[in-house]
Design a protein around this motif. Structure first.
Motif, mmCIF file in Angstrom:
data_model
loop_
_atom_site.group_PDB
_atom_site.id
_atom_site.type_symbol
_atom_site.label_atom_id
_atom_site.label_comp_id
_atom_site.label_asym_id
_atom_site.label_seq_id
_atom_site.Cartn_x
_atom_site.Cartn_y
_atom_site.Cartn_z
ATOM 1 N N LEU A 283 17.636 -8.704 3.551
ATOM 2 C CA LEU A 283 17.543 -7.959 2.032
ATOM 3 C C LEU A 283 18.342 -8.705 1.440
ATOM 4 C CD1 LEU A 283 17.816 -4.220 3.395
ATOM 5 C CD2 LEU A 283 15.697 -5.457 2.819
ATOM 6 N N GLY A 284 18.122 -8.473 0.068
ATOM 7 C CA GLY A 284 19.076 -9.105 -1.044
ATOM 8 C C GLY A 284 19.493 -8.047 -1.952
ATOM 9 N N ILE A 285 20.534 -8.174 -2.729
ATOM 10 C CA ILE A 285 20.848 -7.515 -3.970
ATOM 11 C C ILE A 285 20.985 -8.394 -5.141
ATOM 12 C CG2 ILE A 285 22.640 -5.963 -4.583
ATOM 13 C CD1 ILE A 285 23.246 -4.776 -1.711
ATOM 14 N N VAL B 158 17.851 -3.815 -4.804
ATOM 15 C CA VAL B 158 17.564 -4.274 -3.517
ATOM 16 C C VAL B 158 16.121 -4.859 -3.289
ATOM 17 C CG1 VAL B 158 17.429 -3.670 -0.937
ATOM 18 C CG2 VAL B 158 19.151 -2.624 -2.341
ATOM 19 N N TRP B 159 16.390 -6.077 -2.579
ATOM 20 C CA TRP B 159 14.861 -6.590 -2.351
ATOM 21 C C TRP B 159 14.781 -7.115 -0.930
ATOM 22 C CZ3 TRP B 159 11.588 -7.417 -6.658
ATOM 23 C CH2 TRP B 159 12.281 -7.071 -7.731
ATOM 24 N N LEU B 160 13.591 -6.970 -0.598
ATOM 25 C CA LEU B 160 13.162 -7.475 1.000
ATOM 26 C C LEU B 160 12.646 -8.966 0.851
ATOM 27 C CD1 LEU B 160 12.290 -6.862 3.920
ATOM 28 C CD2 LEU B 160 10.069 -6.190 2.917
ATOM 29 N N GLN C 70 0.919 -1.261 0.081
ATOM 30 C CA GLN C 70 0.041 0.003 -0.125
ATOM 31 C C GLN C 70 0.920 1.285 -0.220
ATOM 32 O OE1 GLN C 70 -3.347 -0.784 -0.238
ATOM 33 N NE2 GLN C 70 -2.385 -3.017 -0.148
ATOM 34 N N ASP C 71 2.139 1.204 0.252
ATOM 35 C CA ASP C 71 3.119 2.204 0.180
ATOM 36 C C ASP C 71 3.902 2.303 -0.927
ATOM 37 O OD1 ASP C 71 5.291 4.353 0.839
ATOM 38 O OD2 ASP C 71 4.705 3.624 3.079
ATOM 39 N N ALA C 72 3.632 3.325 -1.772
ATOM 40 C CA ALA C 72 4.380 3.586 -2.999
ATOM 41 C C ALA C 72 5.819 3.606 -2.969
ATOM 42 C CB ALA C 72 3.883 4.571 -3.863
ATOM 43 N N SER C 73 6.263 4.175 -1.674
ATOM 44 C CA SER C 73 7.933 4.617 -1.443
ATOM 45 C C SER C 73 8.532 3.246 -1.437
ATOM 46 C CB SER C 73 7.847 5.380 -0.379
ATOM 47 O OG SER C 73 7.781 4.693 0.795
ATOM 48 N N VAL C 74 7.828 2.125 -1.063
ATOM 49 C CA VAL C 74 8.647 0.915 -0.892
ATOM 50 C C VAL C 74 8.378 -0.261 -1.844
ATOM 51 C CG1 VAL C 74 9.305 1.571 1.354
ATOM 52 C CG2 VAL C 74 7.312 0.133 1.177
ATOM 53 N N THR C 75 7.519 -0.344 -2.759
ATOM 54 C CA THR C 75 6.830 -1.237 -3.380
ATOM 55 C C THR C 75 8.137 -1.932 -4.350
ATOM 56 O OG1 THR C 75 5.930 0.064 -5.058
ATOM 57 C CG2 THR C 75 4.372 -0.654 -3.540
ATOM 58 N N HIS C 76 8.861 -1.145 -4.859
ATOM 59 C CA HIS C 76 9.918 -1.670 -5.643
ATOM 60 C C HIS C 76 11.105 -2.470 -4.982
ATOM 61 C CE1 HIS C 76 11.552 1.900 -3.908
ATOM 62 N NE2 HIS C 76 12.809 1.625 -4.003
ATOM 63 N N TYR C 77 10.879 -2.636 -3.681
ATOM 64 C CA TYR C 77 11.792 -3.543 -2.917
ATOM 65 C C TYR C 77 11.138 -4.955 -2.776
ATOM 66 C CZ TYR C 77 14.217 0.582 -1.557
ATOM 67 O OH TYR C 77 15.039 1.760 -1.208
ATOM 68 N N LEU C 78 9.797 -4.840 -2.982
ATOM 69 C CA LEU C 78 8.833 -6.243 -2.854
ATOM 70 C C LEU C 78 8.967 -7.169 -3.992
ATOM 71 C CD1 LEU C 78 5.863 -4.428 -1.149
ATOM 72 C CD2 LEU C 78 7.963 -5.238 -0.154
ATOM 73 N N PRO C 79 9.595 -8.512 -3.533
ATOM 74 C CA PRO C 79 9.514 -9.436 -4.657
ATOM 75 C C PRO C 79 7.828 -9.800 -4.891
ATOM 76 C CG PRO C 79 10.322 -10.315 -2.629
ATOM 77 C CD PRO C 79 10.176 -9.072 -2.505
ATOM 78 N N GLU C 80 7.387 -10.510 -5.933
ATOM 79 C CA GLU C 80 6.103 -10.955 -6.095
ATOM 80 C C GLU C 80 6.045 -11.969 -5.099
ATOM 81 O OE1 GLU C 80 3.855 -12.031 -9.746
ATOM 82 O OE2 GLU C 80 5.546 -11.320 -10.584
ATOM 83 N N THR C 81 5.037 -12.025 -4.327
ATOM 84 C CA THR C 81 4.460 -12.992 -3.117
ATOM 85 C C THR C 81 3.207 -12.994 -3.085
ATOM 86 O OG1 THR C 81 6.509 -11.944 -1.840
ATOM 87 C CG2 THR C 81 4.861 -13.150 -0.626
ATOM 88 N N TYR C 82 2.769 -14.575 -2.745
ATOM 89 C CA TYR C 82 1.326 -14.857 -2.942
ATOM 90 C C TYR C 82 0.909 -16.000 -1.915
ATOM 91 C CZ TYR C 82 1.425 -12.505 -7.618
ATOM 92 O OH TYR C 82 1.673 -11.418 -8.495
ATOM 93 N N PRO C 83 -0.274 -15.857 -1.430
ATOM 94 C CA PRO C 83 -0.334 -17.270 -0.898
ATOM 95 C C PRO C 83 -0.493 -18.465 -1.618
ATOM 96 C CG PRO C 83 -2.305 -15.996 -1.026
ATOM 97 C CD PRO C 83 -1.311 -15.180 -1.509
#
Length: 454
Positions: free
Chosen positions: A396-398, A404-406, A206-219
């Motif tokens: 975190l990963g690079i 950078v990825w969370l 929901q926070d546009a400032s950090v979405t680029h750090y998020l790998p695709e994740t699903y249940p």
């Protein structure tokens, strides 16, 4: 850090508090308070000491101040001088052994409580059985002069949650205690709750400032969704929503040339395995036969930077200080063990400092990227999660492109990275700030309670 004063107890029965002139100045003060206890006293300037607040034995007994000479902060509000903060550290798993009161975690707590003089706070450890609700007191476990001792003290100014696991966190009795201390006594309670991986991901989305750090994740939903992600990324991770320590993490790899599937995981004997299957269905029937897939999530695979052919990710600690501001307090590189699906030490991983494994230019670049990401993610989590957060441990990963990825955020981060000799000073810093944040919360609860309890 703010200024703090030595609290000294003298052997008389006068109801007089001697303070440095700068504390009194032209202020009108009628009462002194420690934790939840207060009493009416007279205040006089100290004739020749500017570094201490002196109370009598009678005052000490009335406000239940421990028999220690220690530095604390002084807060003035509504004609009351508050000395503190008194910080309760709530946990479970106590033993009957005086020298090992919290079992194998005793050493950690002794080190945590030992930061008191540098912070100007008085922390103690307690559990649900230490609380006397009728008297409004707690039998606190203090670590003073290199020894454990039990002292009855008032309810604290703030409480730091150090429950050891999700089981204790979900205990109805402990939940009721937390709610009662928060709602009836308005005691700020910080770092409540272990994070749920999927919940964290959805909130950060929901926070546009950090979405680029998020790998695709699903249940986990179906094989077809996994097939789609495998064709897109080549490999994925399947992990428990509420897992920790790398337990239960599986890497699934698709070889588009041979049309085979591989699964990398650690078996029950803690041996790293790599198995090959002709179909995804056979892989799941074999590897996940006795597991509940609705407790799992599926995450995009990232091609991480490597050191000597081994994948590297990073643990980054952030803490709030005594002004409520976020800081990066530790960064360590974690190098995957041979054939391991994770970088955890229990899977053969190694802990290194960044400058041990990268040239200076890369080291500076990676440190800056990881620090910026951790501070942005800390602020985003602080904004989007209920409760008061004072510390976070990020995994975190690079990737090979330098992005950078969370992977995970931990509200009660483990401390295995501090076994590295060059990270000892950061071990101290993380402990120091985790208690120093209580100074900020105490001041907020006195001056701006509406901000904390809105």
């Amino acid at each position: 850090m703010r200024k703090h004063y030595l609290i000294e107890v003298v052997q008389n029965d006068q109801l007089i508090v001697f303070c440095p002139p700068e504390v009194i100045q032209d202020k009108k003060m009628k009462r002194i308070a420690f934790g939840s206890k207060s009493m009416e006293v007279e205040f006089l300037p100290h004739p020749d000491q500017n570094d201490r607040i002196v109370i009598s034995r009678k005052i000490q007994e009335a406000i239940q101040f421990p028999p220690f000479t220690i530095p604390l902060h002084a807060f003035l509000e509504n004609e009351i001088l508050y000395i503190g903060p008194l910080v309760g550290i709530f946990t479970a798993g106590f033993t009957s052994f005086p020298q090992q009161p919290i079992g194998e975690r005793t050493l950690f707590f002794s080190k945590l409580l030992s930061v008191n003089k540098s912070v100007g706070a008085l922390p103690f450890v307690f559990g649900e059985h230490h609380i006397d609700w009728e008297q409004g007191t707690i039998e606190g476990c203090f670590f003073h002069d290199h020894a454990w001792q039990t002292v009855e003290v008032p309810f604290p100014n703030v409480i730091y949650d150090r429950l050891p696991n999700r089981k204790s966190e979900g205990n109805p009795k402990l939940i009721k205690i937390r709610e009662r201390l928060q709602k009836e006594y308005l005691i700020p309670w910080y770092n409540p709750g272990f994070f749920n991986k999927l919940d964290i991901y959805e909130r950060l989305q929901q926070d546009a400032s950090v979405t680029h750090y998020l790998p695709e994740t699903y249940p986990f939903t179906s094989f077809s969704s996994i097939e789609t992600m495998l064709s897109k990324y080549g490999h994925i991770f399947i992990k428990p929503k509420n897992g920790s320590l790398g337990l239960g993490v599986h890497q699934v790899i698709y070889d588009k040339y041979s049309d085979d599937y591989y699964c990398r995981f650690q078996d029950k004997c803690e041996v790293n395995r790599l198995r090959k299957y002709s179909t995804l269905e056979r892989l799941f029937q074999s590897v996940f036969a006795n597991q509940s897939l609705d407790r799992m999530l599926v995450q995009q695979g990232i091609h991480l930077i490597r050191n000597e052919q081994r994948a590297v990710d990073f643990r980054v600690h952030t803490n709030k200080d005594d002004l409520g501001k976020w800081h990066v307090t530790a960064i360590a590189a974690k190098i995957a063990g041979q054939g391991s699906v994770t970088t955890h030490a229990r899977s053969g991983g190694d802990i290194k400092t960044i400058n041990e494994i990268f040239p200076k230019e890369e080291c500076d670049l990676f440190t800056e990227k990881l620090s910026n990401a951790a501070l942005l993610l800390s602020t985003a989590l602080d904004t989007n999660i209920e409760g008061i957060i004072g510390e976070i441990g990020f995994d975190l990963g690079i990737d090979r492109n330098g992005d950078v990825w969370l992977f995970e955020a931990n509200s009660k981060p483990g401390r295995s990275i501090f076994s590295h000799p060059e990270l000892k000073e950061f071990d101290f810093l993380t402990r120091k700030l985790s208690i120093a944040f209580a100074v900020f919360l105490t001041e907020q609860s006195l001056l701006h309670p509406e901000e904390l309890f809105k």
